[in-house]
Design a protein around this motif. Structure first.
Motif, PDB file in Angstrom:
ATOM      1  N   LYS A   1       0.823  -1.215   0.000  1.00  0.00           N
ATOM      2  CA  LYS A   1       0.000   0.000   0.000  1.00  0.00           C
ATOM      3  C   LYS A   1       0.855   1.263   0.000  1.00  0.00           C
ATOM      4  O   LYS A   1       0.541   2.235  -0.691  1.00  0.00           O
ATOM      5  CB  LYS A   1      -0.927  -0.007   1.213  1.00  0.00           C
ATOM      6  CG  LYS A   1      -1.844   1.210   1.288  1.00  0.00           C
ATOM      7  CD  LYS A   1      -2.790   1.100   2.475  1.00  0.00           C
ATOM      8  CE  LYS A   1      -3.720   2.306   2.559  1.00  0.00           C
ATOM      9  NZ  LYS A   1      -4.670   2.195   3.710  1.00  0.00           N
ATOM     10  N   TYR A   2       1.943   1.249   0.761  1.00  0.00           N
ATOM     11  CA  TYR A   2       2.705   2.485   0.966  1.00  0.00           C
ATOM     12  C   TYR A   2       4.088   2.514   0.315  1.00  0.00           C
ATOM     13  O   TYR A   2       4.691   3.587   0.207  1.00  0.00           O
ATOM     14  CB  TYR A   2       2.870   2.747   2.467  1.00  0.00           C
ATOM     15  CG  TYR A   2       1.577   3.084   3.165  1.00  0.00           C
ATOM     16  CD1 TYR A   2       0.960   4.316   2.977  1.00  0.00           C
ATOM     17  CD2 TYR A   2       0.961   2.158   4.007  1.00  0.00           C
ATOM     18  CE1 TYR A   2      -0.226   4.626   3.615  1.00  0.00           C
ATOM     19  CE2 TYR A   2      -0.233   2.459   4.651  1.00  0.00           C
ATOM     20  CZ  TYR A   2      -0.822   3.700   4.453  1.00  0.00           C
ATOM     21  OH  TYR A   2      -1.994   3.998   5.087  1.00  0.00           O
ATOM     22  N   SER A   3       4.610   1.376  -0.106  1.00  0.00           N
ATOM     23  CA  SER A   3       5.954   1.366  -0.676  1.00  0.00           C
ATOM     24  C   SER A   3       5.938   1.780  -2.144  1.00  0.00           C
ATOM     25  O   SER A   3       4.882   1.848  -2.787  1.00  0.00           O
ATOM     26  CB  SER A   3       6.557  -0.032  -0.549  1.00  0.00           C
ATOM     27  OG  SER A   3       5.876  -0.937  -1.405  1.00  0.00           O
ATOM     28  N   ALA A   4       7.126   2.061  -2.656  1.00  0.00           N
ATOM     29  CA  ALA A   4       7.288   2.353  -4.086  1.00  0.00           C
ATOM     30  C   ALA A   4       7.536   1.042  -4.820  1.00  0.00           C
ATOM     31  O   ALA A   4       8.453   0.293  -4.471  1.00  0.00           O
ATOM     32  CB  ALA A   4       8.459   3.306  -4.296  1.00  0.00           C
TER      33      ALA A   4
ATOM     34  N   LYS B   1      -4.166   4.284  -4.617  1.00  0.00           N
ATOM     35  CA  LYS B   1      -2.743   4.576  -4.453  1.00  0.00           C
ATOM     36  C   LYS B   1      -2.245   5.451  -5.591  1.00  0.00           C
ATOM     37  O   LYS B   1      -2.516   5.186  -6.757  1.00  0.00           O
ATOM     38  CB  LYS B   1      -1.951   3.262  -4.411  1.00  0.00           C
ATOM     39  CG  LYS B   1      -0.453   3.437  -4.203  1.00  0.00           C
ATOM     40  CD  LYS B   1       0.228   2.073  -4.110  1.00  0.00           C
ATOM     41  CE  LYS B   1       1.721   2.217  -3.844  1.00  0.00           C
ATOM     42  NZ  LYS B   1       2.394   0.896  -3.738  1.00  0.00           N
ATOM     43  N   ILE B   2      -1.502   6.493  -5.229  1.00  0.00           N
ATOM     44  CA  ILE B   2      -0.845   7.356  -6.220  1.00  0.00           C
ATOM     45  C   ILE B   2       0.626   6.944  -6.271  1.00  0.00           C
ATOM     46  O   ILE B   2       1.376   7.225  -5.324  1.00  0.00           O
ATOM     47  CB  ILE B   2      -0.977   8.843  -5.852  1.00  0.00           C
ATOM     48  CG1 ILE B   2      -2.456   9.227  -5.727  1.00  0.00           C
ATOM     49  CG2 ILE B   2      -0.285   9.713  -6.894  1.00  0.00           C
ATOM     50  CD1 ILE B   2      -2.671  10.649  -5.255  1.00  0.00           C
ATOM     51  N   PRO B   3       1.082   6.255  -7.323  1.00  0.00           N
ATOM     52  CA  PRO B   3       2.451   5.731  -7.356  1.00  0.00           C
ATOM     53  C   PRO B   3       3.529   6.779  -7.089  1.00  0.00           C
ATOM     54  O   PRO B   3       4.469   6.521  -6.332  1.00  0.00           O
ATOM     55  CB  PRO B   3       2.558   5.154  -8.772  1.00  0.00           C
ATOM     56  CG  PRO B   3       1.155   4.752  -9.116  1.00  0.00           C
ATOM     57  CD  PRO B   3       0.292   5.811  -8.494  1.00  0.00           C
TER      58      PRO B   3
ATOM     59  N   TYR C   1       6.396   8.311   0.606  1.00  0.00           N
ATOM     60  CA  TYR C   1       6.113   7.472   1.768  1.00  0.00           C
ATOM     61  C   TYR C   1       7.225   6.450   1.996  1.00  0.00           C
ATOM     62  O   TYR C   1       7.646   6.226   3.140  1.00  0.00           O
ATOM     63  CB  TYR C   1       4.795   6.714   1.566  1.00  0.00           C
ATOM     64  CG  TYR C   1       3.578   7.575   1.384  1.00  0.00           C
ATOM     65  CD1 TYR C   1       3.516   8.862   1.915  1.00  0.00           C
ATOM     66  CD2 TYR C   1       2.466   7.116   0.670  1.00  0.00           C
ATOM     67  CE1 TYR C   1       2.394   9.654   1.741  1.00  0.00           C
ATOM     68  CE2 TYR C   1       1.340   7.900   0.504  1.00  0.00           C
ATOM     69  CZ  TYR C   1       1.308   9.168   1.032  1.00  0.00           C
ATOM     70  OH  TYR C   1       0.188   9.945   0.868  1.00  0.00           O
ATOM     71  N   ALA C   2       7.689   5.848   0.904  1.00  0.00           N
ATOM     72  CA  ALA C   2       8.683   4.778   1.015  1.00  0.00           C
ATOM     73  C   ALA C   2       9.990   5.265   1.605  1.00  0.00           C
ATOM     74  O   ALA C   2      10.727   4.494   2.224  1.00  0.00           O
ATOM     75  CB  ALA C   2       8.935   4.161  -0.360  1.00  0.00           C
ATOM     76  N   MET C   3      10.300   6.562   1.438  1.00  0.00           N
ATOM     77  CA  MET C   3      11.549   7.110   1.966  1.00  0.00           C
ATOM     78  C   MET C   3      11.593   7.090   3.489  1.00  0.00           C
ATOM     79  O   MET C   3      12.661   7.235   4.081  1.00  0.00           O
ATOM     80  CB  MET C   3      11.737   8.544   1.479  1.00  0.00           C
ATOM     81  CG  MET C   3      12.464   8.663   0.164  1.00  0.00           C
ATOM     82  SD  MET C   3      12.847  10.372  -0.187  1.00  0.00           S
ATOM     83  CE  MET C   3      11.539  10.759  -1.331  1.00  0.00           C
TER      84      MET C   3
ATOM     85  N   HIS D   1       4.409   2.356 -15.016  1.00  0.00           N
ATOM     86  CA  HIS D   1       3.126   2.316 -15.718  1.00  0.00           C
ATOM     87  C   HIS D   1       2.122   3.314 -15.156  1.00  0.00           C
ATOM     88  O   HIS D   1       1.001   3.422 -15.664  1.00  0.00           O
ATOM     89  CB  HIS D   1       2.528   0.900 -15.661  1.00  0.00           C
ATOM     90  CG  HIS D   1       3.321  -0.111 -16.436  1.00  0.00           C
ATOM     91  ND1 HIS D   1       4.454  -0.720 -15.942  1.00  0.00           N
ATOM     92  CD2 HIS D   1       3.148  -0.614 -17.689  1.00  0.00           C
ATOM     93  CE1 HIS D   1       4.933  -1.567 -16.839  1.00  0.00           C
ATOM     94  NE2 HIS D   1       4.162  -1.529 -17.911  1.00  0.00           N
ATOM     95  N   GLU D   2       2.519   3.991 -14.080  1.00  0.00           N
ATOM     96  CA  GLU D   2       1.691   5.027 -13.440  1.00  0.00           C
ATOM     97  C   GLU D   2       0.309   4.517 -13.038  1.00  0.00           C
ATOM     98  O   GLU D   2      -0.688   5.216 -13.161  1.00  0.00           O
ATOM     99  CB  GLU D   2       1.558   6.250 -14.360  1.00  0.00           C
ATOM    100  CG  GLU D   2       2.881   6.932 -14.631  1.00  0.00           C
ATOM    101  CD  GLU D   2       2.713   8.205 -15.434  1.00  0.00           C
ATOM    102  OE1 GLU D   2       1.595   8.506 -15.864  1.00  0.00           O
ATOM    103  OE2 GLU D   2       3.720   8.902 -15.635  1.00  0.00           O
ATOM    104  N   GLN D   3       0.263   3.299 -12.560  1.00  0.00           N
ATOM    105  CA  GLN D   3      -0.991   2.750 -12.043  1.00  0.00           C
ATOM    106  C   GLN D   3      -0.675   1.652 -11.037  1.00  0.00           C
ATOM    107  O   GLN D   3       0.321   0.942 -11.184  1.00  0.00           O
ATOM    108  CB  GLN D   3      -1.873   2.199 -13.166  1.00  0.00           C
ATOM    109  CG  GLN D   3      -1.272   1.039 -13.936  1.00  0.00           C
ATOM    110  CD  GLN D   3      -2.197   0.585 -15.060  1.00  0.00           C
ATOM    111  OE1 GLN D   3      -3.018   1.352 -15.554  1.00  0.00           O
ATOM    112  NE2 GLN D   3      -2.068  -0.673 -15.449  1.00  0.00           N
ATOM    113  N   PRO D   4      -1.503   1.523  -9.990  1.00  0.00           N
ATOM    114  CA  PRO D   4      -1.234   0.521  -8.956  1.00  0.00           C
ATOM    115  C   PRO D   4      -1.483  -0.894  -9.442  1.00  0.00           C
ATOM    116  O   PRO D   4      -2.146  -1.112 -10.468  1.00  0.00           O
ATOM    117  CB  PRO D   4      -2.214   0.910  -7.834  1.00  0.00           C
ATOM    118  CG  PRO D   4      -3.303   1.648  -8.539  1.00  0.00           C
ATOM    119  CD  PRO D   4      -2.658   2.363  -9.685  1.00  0.00           C
TER     120      PRO D   4
END
Length: 267
Positions: free
Chosen positions: A57-60, A98-100, A106-108, A67-70
Motif C-alpha cells: 500500500k505504501y511502498s514504491a 494509491k498514487i504511485p 512514503y517509502a523514503m 506504468h503510473e498505475q497501482p
C-alpha cells in the motif's frame, strides 16, 4: 566495508533538518508492522501477511511507477490455506487508492527492520549534518527528497516490470554521501573495521565513502552476491551519483574564515 561512527568536521549551526529526518524515520518505523514482527508460528504468518499488505500500500513499486498505475491484485493482509494445506497470504484487488508517485515519498520513511533502520540512520547522523550546514536547511531538505526520488525512479527504470516493494531512506542518504564526498573528501571519519576486530581508525572520507560506493556498484552490477539479496543497490548508486553531481558546483566555495572548518578563527 567499514562502519563510520563519527567525523571530525564541525558545523556552524545545529543540523535541525537532519535531526528531524532521523526522528521521523524512527517514529514512522515504530508505527509500522515491521517494528512488531516476531515471525513465530501462526502469529508470524499473520504478521507477515499484514506486513506485505502494508508495504504494497505504501511502498514504491517499480512496475507501478513505470506504468503510473497501482497493481491490480495485492496481499489483503489475511491468512489463507491453499491446496495441500499450505498457508499463505490472501491476494485480491486493493481496497485503497494509491498514487504511485506519492508512494515514493512514503517509502523514503519506511524500513524493513531494525537493522535496516539503524544502518541508514547511522550514516545520516554521521554525514548529514555537514551537508545540511553547507546547503542550508531548506535546500538540504529539498535536496534530500530529490535524491530519494531520483534513486527510486532510477531503479524503477532499470527494472520496469519488478513488483518488489522498495522501502527505506537509503537512496536519499546515498545522495547525502555523494555530496559529502565531493564537498569534504579529506575530512577524517572515525570508523570501525570489521576485519580488524572493529578497531576504530581515523580514515579520510574519500576512502570510507569511496569504498562504500564501489561496493554498492559491484553488487548492483552483479559481479558478486550480497547476503542481503533484496537490497536495491542500484538505487544507492543512482542516489550517490545524483548527490555528487549536485554538490560539484559548490565544491570550490569555501566557508568563511572562522566558521569552524579547520581554518584559524580570529577574535
Amino acid at each position: 566495508m567499514v562502519i563510520p561512527v563519527h567525523d571530525v568536521l564541525p558545523v556552524r549551526r545545529t543540523p535541525w533538518i537532519t535531526y528531524l529526518l532521523i526522528a521521523i524515520n524512527v517514529v514512522v518505523f515504530l508505527l509500522t508492522p515491521a517494528a512488531r514482527s516476531t515471525d513465530v508460528g501462526a502469529a508470524g504468518v499473520a504478521q507477515l501477511c499484514q506486513q506485505e499488505s502494508f508495504y504494497d500500500k505504501y511502498s514504491a513499486i517499480p512496475v507501478e511507477l513505470t506504468h503510473e498505475q497501482p497493481l491490480a491484485r495485492v496481499p489483503t493482509g489475511a491468512v489463507g490455506v491453499g491446496r495441500g494445506g499450505a498457508v499463505g497470504c490472501v491476494v485480491g484487488p486493493p481496497s485503497y487508492h494509491k498514487i504511485p508517485a506519492l508512494s515514493v515519498l512514503y517509502a523514503m520513511f519506511l524500513h524493513g527492520g531494525w537493522l535496516h533502520l539503524l544502518g541508514n540512520m547511522l550514516f545520516l547522523w554521521v554525514f548529514g549534518n555537514n551537508v545540511e550546514d553547507r546547503l542550508g536547511r531548506l535546500r538540504y531538505a529539498l535536496f534530500y527528497l530529490f535524491c530519494g526520488y531520483a534513486a527510486t525512479y532510477g531503479f524503477a527504470l532499470a527494472s520496469p516490470d519488478s513488483s518488489q516493494p522498495l522501502v527505506g531512506a537509503s537512496g536519499a542518504i546515498a545522495g547525502v554521501l555523494g555530496a559529502y564526498l565531493v564537498l569534504y573528501p579529506r575530512a577524517r571519519v572515525w570508523s570501525l573495521v570489521p576485519v580488524l576486530l572493529f578497531i576504530p581508525l581515523r580514515l579520510p572520507a574519500w576512502l570510507v565513502l569511496g569504498m562504500w560506493f564501489v561496493l554498492q556498484w559491484v553488487y548492483s552490477a552483479g559481479y558478486t552476491v550480497s547476503a542481503a539479496g533484496s537490497v536495491a543497490y542500484l538505487a544507492h548508486v543512482v542516489g550517490f551519483v545524483v548527490g555528487a553531481l549536485f554538490a560539484l558546483p559548490l565544491r570550490g566555495r569555501r566557508p568563511p574564515v572562522g566558521s569552524g572548518y579547520g581554518y584559524p578563527s580570529r577574535r
